[in-house]
Design a protein around this motif. Structure first.
Motif, PDB file in Angstrom:
ATOM      1  N   HIS A  28      -5.241  56.471 -35.061  1.00 40.60           N
ATOM      2  CA  HIS A  28      -6.096  57.605 -34.699  1.00 40.60           C
ATOM      3  C   HIS A  28      -5.715  58.258 -33.371  1.00 40.60           C
ATOM      4  N   LEU A  51     -12.507  64.102 -32.632  1.00 40.06           N
ATOM      5  CA  LEU A  51     -12.102  63.205 -33.715  1.00 40.06           C
ATOM      6  C   LEU A  51     -10.991  62.245 -33.290  1.00 40.06           C
ATOM      7  N   ARG A  76      -6.118  62.786 -36.770  1.00 39.97           N
ATOM      8  CA  ARG A  76      -7.125  62.332 -37.726  1.00 39.97           C
ATOM      9  C   ARG A  76      -7.729  63.506 -38.491  1.00 39.97           C
ATOM     10  N   ASP A  80      -7.148  61.035 -42.342  1.00 39.08           N
ATOM     11  CA  ASP A  80      -7.620  59.831 -41.663  1.00 39.08           C
ATOM     12  C   ASP A  80      -7.026  58.601 -42.339  1.00 39.08           C
ATOM     13  N   ARG A  83      -9.266  55.616 -43.792  1.00 37.54           N
ATOM     14  CA  ARG A  83     -10.080  55.823 -44.983  1.00 37.54           C
ATOM     15  C   ARG A  83      -9.217  55.558 -46.217  1.00 37.54           C
ATOM     16  N   LYS A 105     -19.699  57.021 -44.162  1.00 35.45           N
ATOM     17  CA  LYS A 105     -18.760  57.914 -43.479  1.00 35.45           C
ATOM     18  C   LYS A 105     -18.506  59.171 -44.303  1.00 35.45           C
ATOM     19  N   SER A 108     -21.384  61.530 -44.215  1.00 34.46           N
ATOM     20  CA  SER A 108     -21.549  62.197 -42.920  1.00 34.46           C
ATOM     21  C   SER A 108     -20.419  63.172 -42.608  1.00 34.46           C
ATOM     22  N   LEU A 110     -17.051  62.410 -42.746  1.00 30.07           N
ATOM     23  CA  LEU A 110     -15.888  61.762 -42.144  1.00 30.07           C
ATOM     24  C   LEU A 110     -15.110  60.990 -43.197  1.00 30.07           C
ATOM     25  N   PRO A 114     -11.542  64.775 -42.677  1.00 33.75           N
ATOM     26  CA  PRO A 114     -12.869  65.020 -42.098  1.00 33.75           C
ATOM     27  C   PRO A 114     -13.332  66.456 -42.317  1.00 33.75           C
ATOM     28  N   ARG A 116     -16.408  67.522 -40.675  1.00 34.41           N
ATOM     29  CA  ARG A 116     -17.214  67.907 -39.528  1.00 34.41           C
ATOM     30  C   ARG A 116     -16.701  67.194 -38.270  1.00 34.41           C
ATOM     31  N   VAL A 117     -17.050  67.773 -37.115  1.00 36.41           N
ATOM     32  CA  VAL A 117     -16.784  67.118 -35.845  1.00 36.41           C
ATOM     33  C   VAL A 117     -18.055  67.211 -35.009  1.00 36.41           C
TER      34      VAL A 117
END
Length: 289
Positions: A28, A51, A76, A80, A83, A105, A108, A110, A114, A116-117
């Protein structure tokens, strides 16, 4: 840094096969944002720092001696590596299948890519085609995990044991001085024999650093995928509070950078000594935490 191929999205530092039982993963820390991302962003590029495991790659590289280490360059936000490749978000991914039980995750925002941040909301201006996401999986996700698998298998073949240290950083947990500054994750005892986790935990606590295990981070896809204690391949996730090594803005190296590098070095040394001193641990019972 030596890369497995000229266009690889990650580097392999150190010898392959490894010359020690500990292999370090830094999935990451990437900051090489592809130019193709710029027209897709709804948020400023600077927002994606949220992130990143900010500058954790610099900590890892400064702490390294002769260990084999994988360091991801792609960010990321692009994909990611912690994941599963099936954790695709149907909100932004036209090829995703809605899982029967989506992970916390994924719910949400992620997931594998991803959505959202924190503090900025949605990242992307559009949804991605199945082909676009599969291209990222093929180019970035699978090669990293294949290389990590190979390094661990080679270490185990030579030493009878391999230990993966998956290095991450986290936002501060609570106000200064009130939360753990290090979190060790072993998926509640399923990815590493407890003796190795306990030894690291004891060492960190003896250095005056607050440490906890599996809360709030029990370990992600990297340790779950590669840890196999019954085959003497052990995987531990190490989360470091960013305030340990960054400045007050959590963006640049701070006064604690060198001390944090020294802490990571001692973690690697502790695991190396435990592995070489104790040998295979397949006969040991797994922790049931």
């Amino acid at each position: 840094m030596a890369s497995p191929s000229p266009d690889a999205s990650f580097a392999i530092l150190g010898p392959t096969p490894p010359i020690g039982p500990v292999v370090v993963s830094v999935p990451h820390g990437g900051r090489a944002y592809p130019p193709a991302m710029l027209d897709m962003l709804r948020v400023p590029l600077s927002a994606l720092i949220g992130l990143e495991d900010r500058l954790i790659d610099r900590v890892a590289i400064a702490a390294r001696r002769d260990e084999t280490m994988l360091v991801q360059h792609s960010p990321r936000a692009w994909i990611d590596l912690n994941r599963h490749e099936d954790e695709r978000d149907p909100v932004i991914d036209l090829g995703a299948r809605v899982p029967a039980r989506p992970s916390t995750k994924l719910r949400s925002g992620l997931g594998l890519v991803p959505r959202r941040v924190a503090g900025h909301g949605d990242i992307w201006t559009r949804r991605f085609s199945d082909a676009e996401i599969r291209a990222r999986i093929t180019a970035d996700h699978r090669p990293y995990h294949a290389a990590l698998h190979r390094c661990l298998a080679e270490a185990r073949a030579r030493f009878g044991i391999a230990i993966l240290l998956d290095l991450h950083s986290m936002p501060p947990l609570g106000s200064p001085g009130t939360g753990a500054q290090v979190v060790l994750g072993d998926r509640h005892g399923s990815t590493a024999a407890s003796q190795y986790v306990r030894r690291v935990e004891t060492m960190i606590r003896a250095r005056g650093v607050a440490v906890t295990r599996n809360a709030p981070y029990a370990g992600g896809h990297v340790v779950e995928r590669h840890g196999d204690p019954r085959r003497d391949i052990h995987a531990i996730q190490l989360e470091l509070d960013r305030s340990l090594y960054l400045d007050a803005a959590l963006e640049s190296p701070g006064d604690g950078f060198d001390a944090t590098v020294a802490l990571v070095r001692v973690v690697v040394d502790t695991l190396t000594a435990a592995a070489l001193g104790d040998g295979p641990a397949s006969a040991l019972p797994l922790a049931a935490e």
